[in-house]
Design a protein around this motif. Structure first.
Motif, mmCIF file in Angstrom:
data_model
loop_
_atom_site.group_PDB
_atom_site.id
_atom_site.type_symbol
_atom_site.label_atom_id
_atom_site.label_comp_id
_atom_site.label_asym_id
_atom_site.label_seq_id
_atom_site.Cartn_x
_atom_site.Cartn_y
_atom_site.Cartn_z
ATOM 1 N N ALA A 54 5.254 -2.656 26.540
ATOM 2 C CA ALA A 54 4.470 -1.836 25.617
ATOM 3 C C ALA A 54 4.738 -2.237 24.169
ATOM 4 O O ALA A 54 3.792 -2.349 23.365
ATOM 5 C CB ALA A 54 4.789 -0.358 25.823
ATOM 6 N N LEU A 55 5.991 -2.461 23.827
ATOM 7 C CA LEU A 55 6.308 -2.832 22.448
ATOM 8 C C LEU A 55 5.793 -4.220 22.105
ATOM 9 O O LEU A 55 5.390 -4.472 20.962
ATOM 10 C CB LEU A 55 7.816 -2.742 22.214
ATOM 11 N N THR A 56 5.802 -5.116 23.065
ATOM 12 C CA THR A 56 5.269 -6.455 22.828
ATOM 13 C C THR A 56 3.764 -6.396 22.580
ATOM 14 O O THR A 56 3.227 -7.104 21.732
ATOM 15 C CB THR A 56 5.566 -7.364 24.034
ATOM 16 N N THR A 57 3.098 -5.527 23.310
ATOM 17 C CA THR A 57 1.647 -5.397 23.164
ATOM 18 C C THR A 57 1.272 -4.661 21.883
ATOM 19 O O THR A 57 0.363 -5.074 21.165
ATOM 20 C CB THR A 57 1.052 -4.652 24.374
ATOM 21 N N LEU A 58 1.952 -3.577 21.603
ATOM 22 C CA LEU A 58 1.589 -2.734 20.460
ATOM 23 C C LEU A 58 2.239 -3.150 19.148
ATOM 24 O O LEU A 58 1.808 -2.693 18.088
ATOM 25 C CB LEU A 58 1.954 -1.283 20.762
ATOM 26 N N GLY A 59 3.253 -3.972 19.191
ATOM 27 C CA GLY A 59 3.983 -4.354 17.981
ATOM 28 C C GLY A 59 3.120 -4.922 16.875
ATOM 29 O O GLY A 59 3.156 -4.446 15.737
ATOM 30 N N PRO A 60 2.331 -5.936 17.158
ATOM 31 C CA PRO A 60 1.490 -6.499 16.084
ATOM 32 C C PRO A 60 0.462 -5.506 15.540
ATOM 33 O O PRO A 60 0.164 -5.516 14.347
ATOM 34 C CB PRO A 60 0.785 -7.672 16.776
ATOM 35 N N LYS A 61 -0.072 -4.640 16.384
ATOM 36 C CA LYS A 61 -1.048 -3.650 15.925
ATOM 37 C C LYS A 61 -0.400 -2.649 14.971
ATOM 38 O O LYS A 61 -0.970 -2.292 13.938
ATOM 39 C CB LYS A 61 -1.663 -2.917 17.111
ATOM 40 N N VAL A 62 0.794 -2.203 15.313
ATOM 41 C CA VAL A 62 1.502 -1.252 14.452
ATOM 42 C C VAL A 62 1.887 -1.925 13.139
ATOM 43 O O VAL A 62 1.744 -1.335 12.061
ATOM 44 C CB VAL A 62 2.744 -0.689 15.186
ATOM 45 N N ALA A 63 2.343 -3.161 13.201
ATOM 46 C CA ALA A 63 2.702 -3.880 11.980
ATOM 47 C C ALA A 63 1.477 -4.071 11.088
ATOM 48 O O ALA A 63 1.566 -3.933 9.858
ATOM 49 C CB ALA A 63 3.316 -5.232 12.327
ATOM 50 N N GLY A 64 0.336 -4.370 11.690
ATOM 51 C CA GLY A 64 -0.901 -4.507 10.918
ATOM 52 C C GLY A 64 -1.296 -3.211 10.236
ATOM 53 O O GLY A 64 -1.734 -3.215 9.079
ATOM 54 N N THR A 65 -1.140 -2.107 10.932
ATOM 55 C CA THR A 65 -1.454 -0.802 10.344
ATOM 56 C C THR A 65 -0.536 -0.502 9.164
ATOM 57 O O THR A 65 -0.992 -0.054 8.105
ATOM 58 C CB THR A 65 -1.328 0.299 11.392
ATOM 59 N N PHE A 66 0.769 -0.749 9.327
ATOM 60 C CA PHE A 66 1.705 -0.514 8.223
ATOM 61 C C PHE A 66 1.390 -1.423 7.034
ATOM 62 O O PHE A 66 1.476 -1.005 5.875
ATOM 63 C CB PHE A 66 3.147 -0.699 8.675
ATOM 64 N N ASN A 67 1.040 -2.668 7.296
ATOM 65 C CA ASN A 67 0.716 -3.579 6.208
ATOM 66 C C ASN A 67 -0.550 -3.136 5.480
ATOM 67 O O ASN A 67 -0.648 -3.241 4.256
ATOM 68 C CB ASN A 67 0.547 -5.003 6.734
ATOM 69 N N LYS A 68 -1.537 -2.632 6.215
ATOM 70 C CA LYS A 68 -2.772 -2.147 5.605
ATOM 71 C C LYS A 68 -2.494 -0.944 4.700
ATOM 72 O O LYS A 68 -2.987 -0.861 3.577
ATOM 73 C CB LYS A 68 -3.770 -1.766 6.679
ATOM 74 N N VAL A 69 -1.658 -0.021 5.200
ATOM 75 C CA VAL A 69 -1.305 1.150 4.407
ATOM 76 C C VAL A 69 -0.501 0.744 3.172
ATOM 77 O O VAL A 69 -0.723 1.244 2.072
ATOM 78 C CB VAL A 69 -0.520 2.170 5.266
ATOM 79 N N ALA A 70 0.418 -0.203 3.348
ATOM 80 C CA ALA A 70 1.252 -0.635 2.226
ATOM 81 C C ALA A 70 0.410 -1.332 1.160
ATOM 82 O O ALA A 70 0.688 -1.208 -0.043
ATOM 83 C CB ALA A 70 2.331 -1.571 2.721
ATOM 84 N N SER A 71 -0.611 -2.062 1.569
ATOM 85 C CA SER A 71 -1.446 -2.752 0.578
ATOM 86 C C SER A 71 -2.330 -1.775 -0.209
ATOM 87 O O SER A 71 -2.743 -2.084 -1.339
ATOM 88 C CB SER A 71 -2.312 -3.807 1.263
ATOM 89 N N LYS A 72 -2.615 -0.610 0.346
ATOM 90 C CA LYS A 72 -3.456 0.394 -0.349
ATOM 91 C C LYS A 72 -2.647 1.243 -1.323
ATOM 92 O O LYS A 72 -3.230 1.894 -2.173
ATOM 93 C CB LYS A 72 -4.106 1.331 0.680
ATOM 94 N N MET A 73 -1.332 1.215 -1.193
ATOM 95 C CA MET A 73 -0.499 2.031 -2.089
ATOM 96 C C MET A 73 -0.350 1.350 -3.432
ATOM 97 O O MET A 73 -0.290 0.124 -3.514
ATOM 98 C CB MET A 73 0.876 2.273 -1.454
ATOM 99 N N PRO A 74 -0.296 2.137 -4.505
ATOM 100 C CA PRO A 74 -0.185 1.542 -5.846
ATOM 101 C C PRO A 74 1.176 0.941 -6.120
ATOM 102 O O PRO A 74 2.173 1.198 -5.656
ATOM 103 C CB PRO A 74 -0.454 2.701 -6.800
#
Length: 54
Positions: free
Chosen positions: A34-54
């Motif tokens: 499960a972590l191998t499958t979901l890991g990149p998706k979760v990392a992408g979500t965190f990166n998207k949120v981090a890029s939107k923050m000032p």
């Protein structure tokens, strides 16, 4: 000698520990998959949120 063999064959004290070990191994395998499958998706979500923050 035959009494020992019969008593050994009927002894089930270690069976529970082996079953728990197999269950723990299966849970670990599912978590890794499960972590191998979901890991990149979760990392992408965190990166998207981090890029939107000032």
């Amino acid at each position: 000698m035959s009494k020992f063999v019969v008593r050994f064959a009927r002894d089930e004290t270690g069976a529970t520990a082996i079953e728990y070990g197999l269950i723990a191994g299966l849970i670990a395998l599912v978590l890794v998959a499960a972590l191998t499958t979901l890991g990149p998706k979760v990392a992408g979500t965190f990166n998207k949120v981090a890029s939107k923050m000032p």
